[in-house]
Design a protein around this motif. Structure first.
Motif, PDB file in Angstrom:
ATOM      1  N   THR A  39     -17.597  -4.542   2.664  1.00 51.18           N
ATOM      2  CA  THR A  39     -17.892  -5.041   4.009  1.00 51.18           C
ATOM      3  C   THR A  39     -17.461  -6.489   4.114  1.00 51.18           C
ATOM      4  O   THR A  39     -17.489  -7.245   3.134  1.00 51.18           O
ATOM      5  N   LEU A  40     -17.070  -6.861   5.319  1.00 48.24           N
ATOM      6  CA  LEU A  40     -16.757  -8.248   5.669  1.00 48.24           C
ATOM      7  C   LEU A  40     -17.636  -8.607   6.853  1.00 48.24           C
ATOM      8  O   LEU A  40     -17.656  -7.877   7.845  1.00 48.24           O
ATOM      9  N   THR A  41     -18.339  -9.702   6.748  1.00 48.62           N
ATOM     10  CA  THR A  41     -19.130 -10.202   7.867  1.00 48.62           C
ATOM     11  C   THR A  41     -18.466 -11.439   8.433  1.00 48.62           C
ATOM     12  O   THR A  41     -18.068 -12.336   7.672  1.00 48.62           O
ATOM     13  N   VAL A  42     -18.309 -11.480   9.726  1.00 46.51           N
ATOM     14  CA  VAL A  42     -17.839 -12.679  10.406  1.00 46.51           C
ATOM     15  C   VAL A  42     -19.083 -13.339  10.998  1.00 46.51           C
ATOM     16  O   VAL A  42     -19.729 -12.759  11.889  1.00 46.51           O
ATOM     17  N   SER A  43     -19.442 -14.504  10.480  1.00 45.92           N
ATOM     18  CA  SER A  43     -20.718 -15.123  10.811  1.00 45.92           C
ATOM     19  C   SER A  43     -20.567 -16.200  11.875  1.00 45.92           C
ATOM     20  O   SER A  43     -19.518 -16.857  11.975  1.00 45.92           O
ATOM     21  N   ASN A  44     -21.634 -16.363  12.644  1.00 48.35           N
ATOM     22  CA  ASN A  44     -21.685 -17.445  13.631  1.00 48.35           C
ATOM     23  C   ASN A  44     -20.361 -17.542  14.392  1.00 48.35           C
ATOM     24  O   ASN A  44     -19.689 -18.564  14.377  1.00 48.35           O
ATOM     25  N   MET A  45     -20.025 -16.476  15.048  1.00 41.49           N
ATOM     26  CA  MET A  45     -18.693 -16.332  15.640  1.00 41.49           C
ATOM     27  C   MET A  45     -18.444 -17.288  16.799  1.00 41.49           C
ATOM     28  O   MET A  45     -19.350 -17.632  17.574  1.00 41.49           O
ATOM     29  N   SER A  46     -17.176 -17.661  16.895  1.00 39.57           N
ATOM     30  CA  SER A  46     -16.683 -18.444  18.031  1.00 39.57           C
ATOM     31  C   SER A  46     -15.444 -17.731  18.568  1.00 39.57           C
ATOM     32  O   SER A  46     -14.887 -16.849  17.888  1.00 39.57           O
ATOM     33  N   PRO A  47     -14.986 -18.097  19.753  1.00 38.37           N
ATOM     34  CA  PRO A  47     -13.795 -17.435  20.313  1.00 38.37           C
ATOM     35  C   PRO A  47     -12.579 -17.498  19.385  1.00 38.37           C
ATOM     36  O   PRO A  47     -11.735 -16.586  19.421  1.00 38.37           O
ATOM     37  N   GLU A  48     -12.522 -18.522  18.544  1.00 43.34           N
ATOM     38  CA  GLU A  48     -11.391 -18.645  17.619  1.00 43.34           C
ATOM     39  C   GLU A  48     -11.380 -17.544  16.558  1.00 43.34           C
ATOM     40  O   GLU A  48     -10.358 -17.329  15.887  1.00 43.34           O
ATOM     41  N   ASP A  49     -12.493 -16.849  16.405  1.00 38.41           N
ATOM     42  CA  ASP A  49     -12.561 -15.747  15.449  1.00 38.41           C
ATOM     43  C   ASP A  49     -12.025 -14.438  16.027  1.00 38.41           C
ATOM     44  O   ASP A  49     -11.928 -13.431  15.313  1.00 38.41           O
ATOM     45  N   SER A  50     -11.683 -14.457  17.303  1.00 42.92           N
ATOM     46  CA  SER A  50     -11.106 -13.260  17.922  1.00 42.92           C
ATOM     47  C   SER A  50      -9.795 -12.932  17.228  1.00 42.92           C
ATOM     48  O   SER A  50      -8.885 -13.767  17.163  1.00 42.92           O
ATOM     49  N   SER A  51      -9.715 -11.726  16.712  1.00 38.79           N
ATOM     50  CA  SER A  51      -8.552 -11.349  15.894  1.00 38.79           C
ATOM     51  C   SER A  51      -8.683  -9.886  15.512  1.00 38.79           C
ATOM     52  O   SER A  51      -9.673  -9.222  15.845  1.00 38.79           O
ATOM     53  N   ILE A  52      -7.675  -9.399  14.798  1.00 42.05           N
ATOM     54  CA  ILE A  52      -7.774  -8.089  14.159  1.00 42.05           C
ATOM     55  C   ILE A  52      -8.067  -8.325  12.681  1.00 42.05           C
ATOM     56  O   ILE A  52      -7.398  -9.132  12.040  1.00 42.05           O
ATOM     57  N   TYR A  53      -9.066  -7.622  12.175  1.00 39.68           N
ATOM     58  CA  TYR A  53      -9.438  -7.738  10.773  1.00 39.68           C
ATOM     59  C   TYR A  53      -9.073  -6.421  10.072  1.00 39.68           C
ATOM     60  O   TYR A  53      -9.460  -5.337  10.515  1.00 39.68           O
ATOM     61  N   LEU A  54      -8.309  -6.561   9.016  1.00 39.62           N
ATOM     62  CA  LEU A  54      -7.797  -5.400   8.291  1.00 39.62           C
ATOM     63  C   LEU A  54      -8.284  -5.417   6.846  1.00 39.62           C
ATOM     64  O   LEU A  54      -8.273  -6.468   6.204  1.00 39.62           O
ATOM     65  N   CYS A  55      -8.698  -4.272   6.365  1.00 35.67           N
ATOM     66  CA  CYS A  55      -8.939  -4.173   4.936  1.00 35.67           C
ATOM     67  C   CYS A  55      -7.801  -3.374   4.313  1.00 35.67           C
ATOM     68  O   CYS A  55      -7.109  -2.603   4.994  1.00 35.67           O
ATOM     69  N   SER A  56      -7.590  -3.597   3.038  1.00 32.87           N
ATOM     70  CA  SER A  56      -6.561  -2.846   2.324  1.00 32.87           C
ATOM     71  C   SER A  56      -7.046  -2.551   0.918  1.00 32.87           C
ATOM     72  O   SER A  56      -7.975  -3.188   0.415  1.00 32.87           O
ATOM     73  N   ALA A  57      -6.388  -1.580   0.294  1.00 36.79           N
ATOM     74  CA  ALA A  57      -6.707  -1.206  -1.075  1.00 36.79           C
ATOM     75  C   ALA A  57      -5.432  -1.232  -1.893  1.00 36.79           C
ATOM     76  O   ALA A  57      -4.355  -0.851  -1.401  1.00 36.79           O
ATOM     77  N   ARG A  58      -5.565  -1.664  -3.108  1.00 37.67           N
ATOM     78  CA  ARG A  58      -4.414  -1.719  -4.006  1.00 37.67           C
ATOM     79  C   ARG A  58      -4.062  -0.307  -4.449  1.00 37.67           C
ATOM     80  O   ARG A  58      -4.919   0.449  -4.897  1.00 37.67           O
ATOM     81  N   GLY A  59      -2.763   0.008  -4.285  1.00 34.78           N
ATOM     82  CA  GLY A  59      -2.292   1.312  -4.699  1.00 34.78           C
ATOM     83  C   GLY A  59      -1.437   1.223  -5.943  1.00 34.78           C
ATOM     84  O   GLY A  59      -1.505   0.248  -6.697  1.00 34.78           O
ATOM     85  N   GLN A  60      -0.600   2.240  -6.140  1.00 34.93           N
ATOM     86  CA  GLN A  60       0.273   2.258  -7.311  1.00 34.93           C
ATOM     87  C   GLN A  60       1.268   1.112  -7.266  1.00 34.93           C
ATOM     88  O   GLN A  60       1.778   0.781  -6.202  1.00 34.93           O
TER      89      GLN A  60
END
Lengths: 113, 112
Positions: free
Chosen positions: A77-98
């Protein structure tokens, strides 16, 4: 290959609140990563989520603002804390593959008002 | 720090024309990966280049790694509307970190 899901897919939040984004992988993976992507921009690595230990943050990102959990080899999990308009974005997670390739989740589109 | 420069930022082509995006670095690239992100989608792995001078092909896509391992390119022959999206190169950070440094991306628009 790994299949990754993220929740929520999008959210609209008020300034000062926090949002926790979940990332689930369908198989065990050694490394998971969190990125931020502004519209029309490249991907910026926030941190590496380490299983059983504290996340490793990139320059410009701190644990108080972006706390990360990695309780097992398939979830983070990722928490974005005490948000402001500058935090507006797309947040992506990824996993390491081969061979150090990465599989990405569908992303969470966050708008902060 | 490690930086990967990618050009051009945008490219508009007529369907059937060719397209090339370039990835450059002032330092030696260890392991170049290419990803494609469709509009509204997430990055999807295309190919990985490791060896100096390596050339790999995927149908109409040709990927090259420079002899000095300081540049890479992706060439699409006879573009189709399905090629629309943003193409990113990414360099693997050394030291078994698994981290990738992404270029700025090239957004391809194809006019039918």
């Amino acid at each position: 290959s790994a299949v990754i899901s993220q929740k929520p897919s999008r959210d609209i939040c008020q300034r000062g609140t926090s949002l926790t984004i979940q990332c689930q992988v369908d198989s065990q993976v050694t490394m998971m990563f969190w990125y931020r992507q502004q519209p029309g921009q490249s991907l910026t690595l926030i941190a590496t989520a380490n299983q059983g230990s504290e996340a490793t943050y990139e320059s410009g990102f701190v644990i108080d603002k972006f706390p990360i959990s990695r309780p097992n080899l398939t979830f983070s999990t990722l928490t974005v804390s005490n948000m402001s308009p500058e935090d507006s974005s797309i947040y992506l997670c990824s996993a390491r593959g081969q061979a150090d390739t990465q599989y990405f989740g569908p992303g969470t589109r966050l708008t902060v008002l | 720090g490690q930086q990967v420069m990618q050009i051009p930022q945008y490219q508009h082509v007529q369907e059937g024309e060719d397209f090339t995006t370039y990835c450059n670095s002032s330092t030696t690239l260890s392991n170049i990966q290419w990803y494609k992100q469709r509009p509204g989608g997430h990055p999807v792995f295309l190919i990985q280049l490791v060896k100096s001078g390596e050339v790999k092909k995927q149908k109409r896509l040709t990927f090259q790694f420079g002899e000095a391992k300081k540049n890479s390119s992706l060439h699409i022959t006879a573009t189709q509307t399905t090629d629309v999206g943003t193409y990113f190169c990414a360099d693997l950070v050394s030291g078994n970190t698994g981290k990738l440094i992404f270029g700025q991306g090239t957004t391809l628009q194809v006019k039918p």
